[in-house]
Design an enzyme around this catalytic site. Structure first.
Site, mmCIF file in Angstrom:
data_model
loop_
_atom_site.group_PDB
_atom_site.id
_atom_site.type_symbol
_atom_site.label_atom_id
_atom_site.label_comp_id
_atom_site.label_asym_id
_atom_site.label_seq_id
_atom_site.Cartn_x
_atom_site.Cartn_y
_atom_site.Cartn_z
ATOM 1 N NE ARG A 89 36.511 48.205 52.579
ATOM 2 C CZ ARG A 89 36.179 47.144 51.845
ATOM 3 N NH1 ARG A 89 36.753 46.934 50.683
ATOM 4 N NH2 ARG A 89 35.271 46.295 52.287
ATOM 5 C CG ASP A 90 45.392 51.426 48.314
ATOM 6 O OD1 ASP A 90 45.170 52.604 47.947
ATOM 7 O OD2 ASP A 90 46.509 50.895 48.253
ATOM 8 C CB ILE A 91 43.216 56.041 50.682
ATOM 9 C CG1 ILE A 91 44.659 56.344 50.300
ATOM 10 C CG2 ILE A 91 43.071 55.788 52.165
ATOM 11 C CD1 ILE A 91 45.179 57.654 50.868
ATOM 12 C CG ASN A 95 54.452 47.909 44.440
ATOM 13 O OD1 ASN A 95 54.372 47.036 43.597
ATOM 14 N ND2 ASN A 95 53.460 48.734 44.692
ATOM 15 C CB VAL A 128 54.102 53.770 52.176
ATOM 16 C CG1 VAL A 128 54.221 53.736 53.692
ATOM 17 C CG2 VAL A 128 53.054 54.801 51.749
ATOM 18 C CG HIS A 134 52.591 48.412 51.493
ATOM 19 N ND1 HIS A 134 53.764 49.130 51.575
ATOM 20 C CD2 HIS A 134 51.987 48.822 50.357
ATOM 21 C CE1 HIS A 134 53.879 49.934 50.525
ATOM 22 N NE2 HIS A 134 52.807 49.756 49.764
ATOM 23 C CG HIS A 150 49.438 46.741 46.866
ATOM 24 N ND1 HIS A 150 48.750 47.932 46.877
ATOM 25 C CD2 HIS A 150 50.749 47.046 46.995
ATOM 26 C CE1 HIS A 150 49.620 48.922 46.991
ATOM 27 N NE2 HIS A 150 50.837 48.410 47.076
#
Length: 121
Positions: free
Chosen positions: A28-30, A86, A95, A99, A101
């Protein structure tokens, strides 16, 4: 290496892991931008999309497959979801470890940042 996601891969930094195998980790994204927002990351460190080599193409396709599986498992695959990579500063990458999303759980408009676009006069 001082990579946040590599530290998650190594277990040095905790994450809310939803899925993992020998190739990828999904957590999960923070800072969620939708009711469901997770990141699919490869265990292999690849800084940006520009750094993907020919031999990495299967891995990137696998990331997309896993995103679909997670969307299905969490009950929003049928309604729809968004996947986003991205790349670099102008693409919004913060980052530097590729990755994907995975966002779902609500209808999403296009373009994604409608409120920041200026309408020509």
């Amino acid at each position: 290496m001082d990579c946040l996601f590599c530290k998650i891969v190594e277990g040095e930094i905790p994450a809310d892991v939803l899925y993992q195998d020998e190739k990828v980790i999904v957590f999960r994204d923070i800072n969620p931008q939708a009711p469901f927002h997770a990141l699919v990351i490869p265990r292999q460190h690849i800084p940006t999309l520009n750094d993907i080599a020919d031999e990495d193409c299967e891995l990137v396709g696998y990331m997309l497959k896993i995103a679909g599986d997670v969307a299905d498992e969490h009950g929003f695959a049928e309604d729809g979801y968004r996947t986003v990579f991205n790349c670099n500063t102008h693409g919004g990458q913060t980052v530097y470890h590729i990755h994907l999303h995975l966002l779902g759980g609500k209808p999403m408009g296009w373009p994604p940042y409608q409120d920041t676009l200026k309408t020509p006069v």
